[in-house]
Design an enzyme around this catalytic site. Structure first.
Site, PDB file in Angstrom:
ATOM      1  N   ALA A  25      -3.797   7.712  -5.028  1.00 50.16           N
ATOM      2  CA  ALA A  25      -2.402   7.279  -5.091  1.00 50.16           C
ATOM      3  C   ALA A  25      -2.443   5.794  -5.428  1.00 50.16           C
ATOM      4  CB  ALA A  25      -1.716   7.518  -3.760  1.00 50.16           C
TER       5      ALA A  25
ATOM      6  N   GLY B 196       0.837  -1.205   0.000  1.00 44.62           N
ATOM      7  CA  GLY B 196       0.000   0.000   0.000  1.00 44.62           C
ATOM      8  C   GLY B 196       0.861   1.239   0.000  1.00 44.62           C
ATOM      9  N   ASN B 197       0.272   2.351   0.334  1.00 47.62           N
ATOM     10  CA  ASN B 197       1.074   3.582   0.451  1.00 47.62           C
ATOM     11  C   ASN B 197       0.453   4.484   1.508  1.00 47.62           C
ATOM     12  OD1 ASN B 197      -0.869   5.472  -0.896  1.00 47.62           O
ATOM     13  ND2 ASN B 197      -0.523   4.049  -2.605  1.00 47.62           N
ATOM     14  N   ARG B 198       1.078   5.629   1.761  1.00 50.20           N
ATOM     15  CA  ARG B 198       0.686   6.471   2.895  1.00 50.20           C
ATOM     16  C   ARG B 198      -0.473   7.429   2.602  1.00 50.20           C
ATOM     17  NH1 ARG B 198       4.725   5.685   6.584  1.00 50.20           N
ATOM     18  NH2 ARG B 198       6.767   5.244   5.693  1.00 50.20           N
TER      19      ARG B 198
END
Ligand code: CTP
Length: 396
Positions: A275, A208-210
């Site tokens: 994102a 995943g990402n932030r």
């Protein structure tokens, strides 16, 4: 529906004044801030305690607040409001409004008001039909005020006819319609992607990402408040769905791609703020991967680029906005992305500025189109969303 709208409700002395308690309650429930000003005779029909409790604010009737000489600033109130509604409006008050008479607080606020005015007459049928009343109503409409037509039915006098104040739900509907007619994006179909995507490795792990989705959600809220019909395709997030927005929750880039492509053709404006993971595991394992003390290599394959595909499918009349997050040659890279993905606009996130980017409540961006660059300095994500949407309104 009326979130943040500032409404002055002016109540004059008619039996219909008792119905304003319901009107105040429903306006407040719809998110409006309501200030009540009642004439002295209105308070013979409905109590200030009822109205102040429902509006969460004192009810004003007189210029003077107390014996110490504090007074109600009618000019300030007139400037404060987005809309003034006089309901019920008696024959006497209509005559005062039509002729600029100013013998009570309500009339002083009316004369000071810079906002538009709606009025809901309430009186006996002969008073309503009288040429002088009809002339006053016409005069008020010529001023640009909005008539909320009275209904027909049994009147307090025992007679039957036209003159009953419109029901609170009708008045509420007309107030909502009034604000809707001012919405610059009324009915505009907007598609928005937001948040991160999760690419499953096994049943418990993912890549995943932030991203928190805050910027995209702020945009969705702002667009919906201005009347757009917003479909928000969101990756996993803790954020609540903004009011009036149609949200579809997805998890992976592939799900986001499919959900987006299913509605893209109908969108007039599409904003890609998600994102999206650029890579996903080549395969997702069905069982939890067990550690065995050895290194684990994950094979990754690229995901589909949703924005680039939308750019490919774009038809005349569709406006596509992408986001970019660059670490070097920011503007040049963003301009390149604009061309490569056939977008009309790129919103460039700054990674250089403290307080901007992932997780913060503030952001600083540059709007990049073919011929211009506009830097929006650090501000709350809601303020940045507001400025981006104002720019889009001008462009569209
Ligand atoms: N985007 C998308 N689908 C993807 C990847 C990105 O829709 N699979 C969209 C994002 O929502 C955003 C823009 O593309 O609007 C951001 O692109 P970015 O990931 O920065 O672009 P890339 O082309 O991957 O550029 P780079 O590799 O230079 O970072």
């Amino acid at each position: 529906m009326l979130t943040g709208k500032k409404i002055i409700l002016g109540i004059t002395g008619s039996i219909a004044a008792y119905k304003t308690a319901f009107l105040v309650r429903s306006l407040v429930k719809s998110g409006a801030e309501v200030r009540v000003i009642a004439t002295r005779s209105a308070l013979d029909f409905v109590t200030p305690l009822t109205l102040s409790t429902l509006s969460n604010h004192p009810v004003y009737s007189e210029y003077l607040k107390n014996e110490q000489g504090e007074w109600v600033n009618h000019v300030e109130m007139g400037v404060w409001a987005d809309l003034m509604v006089i309901a019920p409006a008696t024959a006497n008050s209509l005559a005062k409004m039509a002729n600029g008479m100013c013998d009570n607080l309500l009339m002083a606020v009316y004369l000071s008001a810079r906002c538009e005015v709606m009025f809901a007459p309430a009186m006996d049928l002969d008073m309503y039909q009288h040429p002088t009343t009809q002339q006053n109503i016409k005069k008020l409409m010529d001023f640009g005020h909005h008539l909320i037509k009275p209904g027909t039915g049994p009147l307090a006098s025992g007679l039957n006819g036209e003159g009953r104040m419109a029901e609170p739900e009708d008045i509420q509907a007309q107030i909502e319609a009034f604000f809707m007619s001012k919405w610059p994006l009324r009915g505009k179909k907007v598609l928005l992607t937001a948040g991160p995507t999760y690419e499953a490795i096994d049943p418990v792990r993912f890549i995943g990402n932030r991203s928190t989705g805050k910027m995209g959600y702020a945009l969705a809220a702002e667009l919906a408040q201005l009347g757009a019909s917003v479909t928000l395709i969101s990756g996993p997030t803790a954020l609540a769905c903004p009011e009036g927005v149609n949200r579809q929750l997805v998890e992976s880039a592939e799900e986001m791609y499919n959900a987006t492509m299913a509605v893209f053709a109908k969108a007039e404006l599409a904003i890609f703020s998600a994102a999206v993971a650029d890579f996903k595991p080549a395969e997702t394992v069905n069982q939890k991967i067990k550690k065995d003390g050895q290194a684990l290599a994950l094979a990754l394959v690229p995901t589909l680029d949703i924005l680039a595909e939308a750019g490919r499918r774009k038809q005349p009349g569709q406006f596509v906005v992408g986001f970019a997050l660059e670490t070097n040659n920011e503007v040049a890279n963003a301009q390149n992305k604009l061309a490569r993905k056939n977008a009309d606009l790129i919103i460039l996130n700054s990674l250089q500025e403290a307080g901007a980017g992932f997780g913060y409540d503030t952001n600083s961006v540059t709007i990049i189109s073919k011929n211009e660059q506009i830097k929006l300095p650090l501000a709350s994500k809601h303020e940045i969303a507001h400025q981006i949407v104002q720019y889009l309104i001008n462009r569209l």
